[in-house]
Scaffold this active site. Structure first.
Site, mmCIF file in Angstrom:
data_model
loop_
_atom_site.group_PDB
_atom_site.id
_atom_site.type_symbol
_atom_site.label_atom_id
_atom_site.label_comp_id
_atom_site.label_asym_id
_atom_site.label_seq_id
_atom_site.Cartn_x
_atom_site.Cartn_y
_atom_site.Cartn_z
ATOM 1 N N CYS A 2 0.814 -1.198 0.000
ATOM 2 C CA CYS A 2 0.000 0.000 0.000
ATOM 3 C C CYS A 2 0.852 1.254 0.000
ATOM 4 C CB CYS A 2 -0.908 0.012 1.230
ATOM 5 S SG CYS A 2 -1.898 -1.485 1.418
ATOM 6 N N ARG A 50 -4.732 1.166 -1.327
ATOM 7 C CA ARG A 50 -4.625 -0.259 -1.028
ATOM 8 C C ARG A 50 -4.353 -1.121 -2.254
ATOM 9 N NH1 ARG A 50 -8.925 -4.747 1.233
ATOM 10 N NH2 ARG A 50 -7.338 -6.150 2.064
ATOM 11 N N ASP A 98 -4.543 -8.679 8.412
ATOM 12 C CA ASP A 98 -3.536 -8.387 9.429
ATOM 13 C C ASP A 98 -3.631 -6.966 9.990
ATOM 14 O OD1 ASP A 98 -2.733 -7.295 7.022
ATOM 15 O OD2 ASP A 98 -0.657 -7.939 7.168
#
Length: 626
Positions: A2, A50, A98
């Site tokens: 990202c 993203r 995560d």
């Protein structure tokens, strides 16, 4: 993978314009083409782009949990284990990725979370209760993070320099010391930036900005120690190394998108592919590039490894005159970057992105296991230094080096002048100069008098020399590897991989930089790193069950780019134009550049790498400050 950016006001919680945050992230859309988000509150704004790898349909950012809000760039490979541990402590998760693990982990453990993480990451986490913003960078500096104090009191941060350049309050002034650093090293190191005032968060460090307090210096949360020695037989250490390699590779094979590997046919990438093939129920996807000149091409070795492990292999032959990428690379790197292997790296990333979203690379093993030829030479020089007192050594070898003729044209065995002069110096000074691109004397000859005086004695090698002298190390080899892990690895190798892969929206993962593997490698006795003229000796022994000896023990090549030939051929005109550059005239004696270009073009001397440096510097400065 990202791109992140944001602004925080430590003194007064000024309002943050969401459009400014969006602008800072949108210029990094290549880092995250799959989604975008902006969050603002009193005195803070966070933005995110993203590239979806894990929990593809979920885990939008910026993400909140209670008083915490995070923007995050990277991958935490042990997030599933941490999630289980946090759930046992009462955490409740709404996503499968995560990012939320980082949020709940920070709530539970604060900065102590970092010691538990296995991965590559750079993130910013805002705590509304504490009125603070913490910036964090992973242990080795795999993921970048820049920050700067703005004229209105805000502190802006961004994955790439271009994100900061998008903020209207950033002053675009050149730091002249960064020019010297770049000319010395071929890259702008992590302790410097071409834009004055901009800083890069050091690898393995964090910075906490607290409302109502002045900005502190970053604090290191991880370091590597070369002063400890592992105990055990060679067989046991080899077995442990193989196990750690296997663990590191398997941890990086977790993805919810197509995954593959770069394959050059060298030891490191071949090792990664071999261990991937062992763990994968399907054929591993591999990619390599070759050059249309045999002297620069090693694609046959890549094909042999691909056949050995039955990979789904693709390769592309690149013309040796593939210099059309210059402007593309300048745009991707922002700062001047003179490692010409970036051309090959970009092309293999471009090829990989046609089929996969994640690619594993073999970077890091040379620094960890002493694979570069310069380590062998440095270790041998250190043994000679130990035989004579410093004052006698300086007198004897200094005189011999001064008298020995310079013979760049001769075979390596006859080019003793640099070795003799190196032996006259202490080990740290000699090594720092050996890894540089241009010597201090060469730079002095190129610089204009006003610029030389403006530097005030600053030298690009000084930081590496200081790092080696202060290294937690027993030997000169230890200190050299330690310095490379802190300077060359993040400044050159990891910058190259990050910018070229992110330019095409590809996530690159480096299993050989698993910190547990590196911490083990740092404990190996020098005799298990270099033996019989072979670097990475124990690593190669550990890989013998997987790889043939003609792969393990052939001479290292890597991506080789024929820049010297370019400047005597299709780029000869651009080399000559450097001597008329109004950009370079600010710092350089243009007559000296003209002589450099003429001598190279005529074949009287070899200056291809210096000309490439000057070209990349001119193009980068024109793009950022023009």
């Amino acid at each position: 993978m990202c791109g992140i950016a944001g602004v925080f006001y430590p003194a007064t919680p000024k309002p943050v314009d969401p459009a400014r945050i969006a602008l800072m992230t949108d210029v990094q859309a290549h880092r995250g083409p799959d989604g975008a988000g902006v969050w603002t509150a009193a005195g803070v704004g966070l933005g995110h782009r993203r590239l979806s790898i894990i929990d593809v349909a979920g885990s939008p950012q910026p993400m909140q949990a209670g008083p915490l809000t995070i923007v995050y760039n990277g991958e935490v490979y042990n997030f599933a284990e941490l999630r289980t541990e946090l759930e046992a402590l009462g955490a409740r998760f709404t996503t499968a990725g995560d990012t939320e693990v980082l949020l709940h982990g920070w709530r539970a453990w604060g900065p102590r979370l970092l010691d538990r993480l296995v991965g590559m990451f750079a993130f910013a986490i805002h705590d509304a209760d504490a009125q603070s913003l913490t910036l964090v960078r992973d242990r080795l500096g795999v993921k970048p993070l820049h920050y700067v104090e703005l004229s209105d009191g805000g502190v802006a941060f961004s994955s790439e320099l271009k994100g900061l350049l998008a903020h209207p309050l950033l002053r675009r002034e050149i730091d002249p010391r960064a020019i010297e650093d770049f000319m010395a090293l071929g890259y702008v190191p992590d302790h410097a930036c071409i834009v004055a005032g901009v800083r890069k968060l050091p690898a393995g460090s964090l910075l906490t900005l607290q409302r109502g307090r002045t900005m502190p210096d970053p604090r290191r949360w991880w370091n590597i120690d070369f002063s400890i020695r592992a105990k055990g037989s060679t067989r046991d250490l080899s077995a442990e190394l193989a196990d750690r390699l296997r663990t590191a590779v398997r941890a990086r094979m977790v993805a919810d998108v197509p995954l593959g590997a770069f394959l050059s046919g060298g030891v490191d990438s071949s090792a990664v592919v071999a261990l991937m093939a062992e763990a994968s129920p399907r054929a591993v996807r591999t990619m390599s590039i070759g050059f249309n000149e045999a002297s620069h091409d090693e694609s046959a070795y890549a094909r042999a490894v691909a056949a050995r492990f039955a990979t789904d292999h693709r390769e592309r032959i690149v013309a040796a005159d593939d210099f059309a990428l210059i402007d593309t690379l300048v745009g991707a790197f922002d700062e001047p970057f003179a490692d010409a292997s970036a051309i090959g790296m970009y092309r293999v990333c471009e090829l990989a992105r046609e089929d996969v979203t994640v690619a594993l690379s073999g970077d890091g093993a040379d620094e960890a296991f002493a694979g570069y030829r310069r380590y062998k030479f440095h270790a041998a020089e250190e043994r000679v230094r130990g035989l004579l007192p410093e004052h006698l050594r300086a007198r004897v070898f200094g005189a011999l080096g001064g008298a020995y003729p310079k013979a760049d044209w001769a075979p390596q065995v006859f080019r003793a002048k640099s070795t003799l002069l190196a032996l006259a110096d202490d080990g740290a000074t000699a090594y720092a100069r050996a890894v540089g691109v241009t010597t201090p004397a060469t730079r002095d000859a190129l610089y204009a008098d006003p610029f030389r005086r403006a530097l005030g004695g600053h030298r690009g090698e000084d930081a590496m020399i200081a790092t080696m002298r202060d290294a937690p190390a027993r030997t000169g080899l230890d200190a050299a590897q330690y310095a490379d892990l802190h300077h060359y690895l993040p400044g050159d190798i990891l910058t190259k991989v990050d910018r070229t892969s992110m330019a095409v929206s590809l996530e690159a993962r480096e299993p050989l930089l698993d910190h547990r593997l590196l911490e083990f490698a740092a404990t190996l006795p020098p005799s298990l790193r270099i033996r019989g003229g072979q670097g990475k000796w124990l690593m190669k022994k550990a890989l013998e069950p997987w790889l043939p000896k003609d792969v393990l023990y052939r001479r290292k090549m890597g991506f080789v780019t024929p820049i010297s030939a370019w400047f005597r051929g299709p780029l000869a005109g651009q080399a000559a134009a450097l001597a008329k550059s109004p950009v370079l005239a600010t710092w350089f004696d243009l007559r000296a550049i003209e002589r450099l270009a003429d001598d190279h073009r005529s074949g009287r001397a070899e200056h291809g790498r210096k000309l490439w440096q000057l070209l990349m510097l001119e193009r980068s400065v024109a793009r950022v400050f023009g």
